[in-house]
Design a protein around this motif. Structure first.
Motif, PDB file in Angstrom:
ATOM      1  N   ASP A   2       0.869  -1.174   0.000  1.00 42.03           N
ATOM      2  CA  ASP A   2       0.000   0.000   0.000  1.00 42.03           C
ATOM      3  C   ASP A   2       0.904   1.222   0.000  1.00 42.03           C
ATOM      4  O   ASP A   2       1.720   1.401   0.904  1.00 42.03           O
ATOM      5  N   ALA A   3       0.758   2.064  -1.012  1.00 35.60           N
ATOM      6  CA  ALA A   3       1.535   3.302  -1.108  1.00 35.60           C
ATOM      7  C   ALA A   3       0.583   4.474  -0.898  1.00 35.60           C
ATOM      8  O   ALA A   3      -0.439   4.571  -1.572  1.00 35.60           O
ATOM      9  N   TYR A   4       0.916   5.328   0.055  1.00 31.69           N
ATOM     10  CA  TYR A   4       0.073   6.476   0.398  1.00 31.69           C
ATOM     11  C   TYR A   4       0.719   7.744  -0.160  1.00 31.69           C
ATOM     12  O   TYR A   4       1.864   8.044   0.157  1.00 31.69           O
ATOM     13  N   LEU A   5      -0.047   8.449  -0.964  1.00 26.55           N
ATOM     14  CA  LEU A   5       0.455   9.638  -1.643  1.00 26.55           C
ATOM     15  C   LEU A   5      -0.280  10.881  -1.148  1.00 26.55           C
ATOM     16  O   LEU A   5      -1.512  10.870  -1.019  1.00 26.55           O
ATOM     17  N   TYR A   6       0.494  11.933  -0.891  1.00 23.77           N
ATOM     18  CA  TYR A   6      -0.057  13.222  -0.464  1.00 23.77           C
ATOM     19  C   TYR A   6       0.727  14.319  -1.164  1.00 23.77           C
ATOM     20  O   TYR A   6       1.936  14.179  -1.392  1.00 23.77           O
ATOM     21  N   PRO A   7       0.069  15.439  -1.479  1.00 29.11           N
ATOM     22  CA  PRO A   7       0.805  16.567  -2.072  1.00 29.11           C
ATOM     23  C   PRO A   7       1.732  17.193  -1.035  1.00 29.11           C
ATOM     24  O   PRO A   7       1.376  17.293   0.134  1.00 29.11           O
ATOM     25  N   LYS A   8       2.914  17.579  -1.472  1.00 29.83           N
ATOM     26  CA  LYS A   8       3.854  18.254  -0.563  1.00 29.83           C
ATOM     27  C   LYS A   8       3.284  19.613  -0.201  1.00 29.83           C
ATOM     28  O   LYS A   8       2.849  20.358  -1.072  1.00 29.83           O
ATOM     29  N   ASP A   9       3.278  19.925   1.074  1.00 30.21           N
ATOM     30  CA  ASP A   9       2.771  21.205   1.580  1.00 30.21           C
ATOM     31  C   ASP A   9       1.349  21.499   1.113  1.00 30.21           C
ATOM     32  O   ASP A   9       0.964  22.655   0.955  1.00 30.21           O
ATOM     33  N   GLY A  10       0.577  20.446   0.834  1.00 31.45           N
ATOM     34  CA  GLY A  10      -0.810  20.632   0.421  1.00 31.45           C
ATOM     35  C   GLY A  10      -0.971  21.107  -1.009  1.00 31.45           C
ATOM     36  O   GLY A  10      -2.076  21.404  -1.445  1.00 31.45           O
ATOM     37  N   ARG A  11       0.119  21.164  -1.761  1.00 33.42           N
ATOM     38  CA  ARG A  11       0.069  21.638  -3.156  1.00 33.42           C
ATOM     39  C   ARG A  11       0.861  20.700  -4.053  1.00 33.42           C
ATOM     40  O   ARG A  11       1.727  19.983  -3.599  1.00 33.42           O
ATOM     41  N   GLY A  12       0.560  20.773  -5.311  1.00 30.37           N
ATOM     42  CA  GLY A  12       1.333  20.019  -6.291  1.00 30.37           C
ATOM     43  C   GLY A  12       0.876  18.582  -6.418  1.00 30.37           C
ATOM     44  O   GLY A  12      -0.141  18.156  -5.863  1.00 30.37           O
ATOM     45  N   GLU A  13       1.657  17.832  -7.168  1.00 31.79           N
ATOM     46  CA  GLU A  13       1.333  16.437  -7.445  1.00 31.79           C
ATOM     47  C   GLU A  13       1.572  15.575  -6.197  1.00 31.79           C
ATOM     48  O   GLU A  13       2.618  15.695  -5.551  1.00 31.79           O
ATOM     49  N   PRO A  14       0.614  14.705  -5.874  1.00 34.34           N
ATOM     50  CA  PRO A  14       0.826  13.820  -4.716  1.00 34.34           C
ATOM     51  C   PRO A  14       2.000  12.868  -4.952  1.00 34.34           C
ATOM     52  O   PRO A  14       2.180  12.363  -6.068  1.00 34.34           O
ATOM     53  N   VAL A  15       2.765  12.643  -3.895  1.00 33.66           N
ATOM     54  CA  VAL A  15       3.892  11.712  -3.941  1.00 33.66           C
ATOM     55  C   VAL A  15       3.805  10.772  -2.740  1.00 33.66           C
ATOM     56  O   VAL A  15       3.147  11.065  -1.748  1.00 33.66           O
ATOM     57  N   VAL A  16       4.486   9.657  -2.830  1.00 34.47           N
ATOM     58  CA  VAL A  16       4.461   8.659  -1.757  1.00 34.47           C
ATOM     59  C   VAL A  16       5.155   9.219  -0.521  1.00 34.47           C
ATOM     60  O   VAL A  16       6.306   9.645  -0.575  1.00 34.47           O
ATOM     61  N   THR A  17       4.413   9.201   0.587  1.00 32.87           N
ATOM     62  CA  THR A  17       4.983   9.641   1.866  1.00 32.87           C
ATOM     63  C   THR A  17       5.095   8.484   2.855  1.00 32.87           C
ATOM     64  O   THR A  17       5.811   8.591   3.843  1.00 32.87           O
ATOM     65  N   TYR A  18       4.373   7.378   2.596  1.00 31.55           N
ATOM     66  CA  TYR A  18       4.408   6.229   3.501  1.00 31.55           C
ATOM     67  C   TYR A  18       4.016   4.982   2.722  1.00 31.55           C
ATOM     68  O   TYR A  18       3.180   5.053   1.807  1.00 31.55           O
ATOM     69  N   VAL A  19       4.623   3.865   3.049  1.00 32.24           N
ATOM     70  CA  VAL A  19       4.239   2.582   2.450  1.00 32.24           C
ATOM     71  C   VAL A  19       4.060   1.544   3.545  1.00 32.24           C
ATOM     72  O   VAL A  19       4.717   1.597   4.589  1.00 32.24           O
ATOM     73  N   ASP A  20       3.165   0.624   3.302  1.00 29.02           N
ATOM     74  CA  ASP A  20       2.914  -0.484   4.215  1.00 29.02           C
ATOM     75  C   ASP A  20       2.908  -1.750   3.378  1.00 29.02           C
ATOM     76  O   ASP A  20       2.516  -1.720   2.212  1.00 29.02           O
ATOM     77  N   ALA A  21       3.334  -2.854   3.964  1.00 28.56           N
ATOM     78  CA  ALA A  21       3.392  -4.113   3.223  1.00 28.56           C
ATOM     79  C   ALA A  21       2.965  -5.268   4.107  1.00 28.56           C
ATOM     80  O   ALA A  21       3.109  -5.216   5.328  1.00 28.56           O
ATOM     81  N   ARG A  22       2.446  -6.299   3.465  1.00 25.08           N
ATOM     82  CA  ARG A  22       2.047  -7.527   4.163  1.00 25.08           C
ATOM     83  C   ARG A  22       2.027  -8.661   3.152  1.00 25.08           C
ATOM     84  O   ARG A  22       1.994  -8.427   1.948  1.00 25.08           O
ATOM     85  N   GLN A  23       2.046  -9.875   3.656  1.00 20.76           N
ATOM     86  CA  GLN A  23       1.882 -11.036   2.794  1.00 20.76           C
ATOM     87  C   GLN A  23       0.403 -11.143   2.428  1.00 20.76           C
ATOM     88  O   GLN A  23      -0.456 -10.568   3.114  1.00 20.76           O
ATOM     89  N   PRO A  24       0.061 -11.868   1.364  1.00 25.02           N
ATOM     90  CA  PRO A  24      -1.349 -11.974   0.972  1.00 25.02           C
ATOM     91  C   PRO A  24      -2.272 -12.486   2.083  1.00 25.02           C
ATOM     92  O   PRO A  24      -3.442 -12.126   2.133  1.00 25.02           O
ATOM     93  N   ASP A  25      -1.735 -13.282   3.004  1.00 30.13           N
ATOM     94  CA  ASP A  25      -2.567 -13.783   4.108  1.00 30.13           C
ATOM     95  C   ASP A  25      -2.622 -12.806   5.289  1.00 30.13           C
ATOM     96  O   ASP A  25      -3.221 -13.093   6.316  1.00 30.13           O
ATOM     97  N   GLY A  26      -1.978 -11.649   5.144  1.00 30.85           N
ATOM     98  CA  GLY A  26      -1.986 -10.634   6.203  1.00 30.85           C
ATOM     99  C   GLY A  26      -0.784 -10.678   7.125  1.00 30.85           C
ATOM    100  O   GLY A  26      -0.613  -9.792   7.961  1.00 30.85           O
ATOM    101  N   SER A  27       0.060 -11.683   6.996  1.00 30.58           N
ATOM    102  CA  SER A  27       1.257 -11.790   7.838  1.00 30.58           C
ATOM    103  C   SER A  27       2.236 -10.675   7.510  1.00 30.58           C
ATOM    104  O   SER A  27       2.240 -10.130   6.409  1.00 30.58           O
ATOM    105  N   ALA A  28       3.094 -10.375   8.460  1.00 31.26           N
ATOM    106  CA  ALA A  28       4.084  -9.309   8.293  1.00 31.26           C
ATOM    107  C   ALA A  28       5.129  -9.683   7.249  1.00 31.26           C
ATOM    108  O   ALA A  28       5.476 -10.855   7.080  1.00 31.26           O
ATOM    109  N   ILE A  29       5.597  -8.665   6.555  1.00 27.80           N
ATOM    110  CA  ILE A  29       6.716  -8.818   5.615  1.00 27.80           C
ATOM    111  C   ILE A  29       7.471  -7.495   5.593  1.00 27.80           C
ATOM    112  O   ILE A  29       6.876  -6.429   5.790  1.00 27.80           O
TER     113      ILE A  29
END
Length: 125
Positions: A82-109
């Motif tokens: 999961d890549a979360y994108l937000y505009p820098k300083d509330g302006r401009g094109e959204p960019v990735v600021t945080y990512v989260d990952a898991r295995q397909p069964d929900g386990s940590a990776i």
């Protein structure tokens, strides 16, 4: 004995007294240290635009927009990112600021391992 009788209440009261002691200083409980989240191995995604992510991983499996934020989800047999994108300083094109990952069964990776696995997949899957 008769002379001690008037002193008996005072002696009994003195026996019950615990005396004066200095209060103990409160124990210092260490404050929790802020958790730092490593971005090592995430250089391919952190700060990237949605277009750059789809070029790297293929079409997103999910694309959710809420307010100023956007989540792009990429999946494979190995993991879901999961890549979360937000505009820098509330302006401009959204960019990735945080990512989260898991295995397909929900386990940590590990997030960096998931990014590497998604970058190696053929045709986006």
């Amino acid at each position: 004995m008769k002379r001690l009788l008037p002193l008996l209440p005072a002696l009994l009261l003195a026996a019950c007294s615990t005396g004066t002691t200095a209060p103990r200083p409160a124990a210092r409980i260490p404050l929790p240290q802020p958790r730092t989240i490593s971005t090592v191995g995430l250089e391919r995604v952190m700060g990237q635009s949605a277009r750059a992510l789809t070029q790297a991983f293929g079409a997103a499996d999910a694309d959710v927009t809420e307010g100023m934020g956007r989540k792009l989800q990429f999946g494979s047999r190995i993991c879901v990112l999961d890549a979360y994108l937000y505009p820098k300083d509330g302006r401009g094109e959204p960019v990735v600021t945080y990512v989260d990952a898991r295995q397909p069964d929900g386990s940590a990776i590990d997030r960096a391992s998931c990014v590497a696995a998604l970058a190696r997949r053929d045709g986006g899957k």
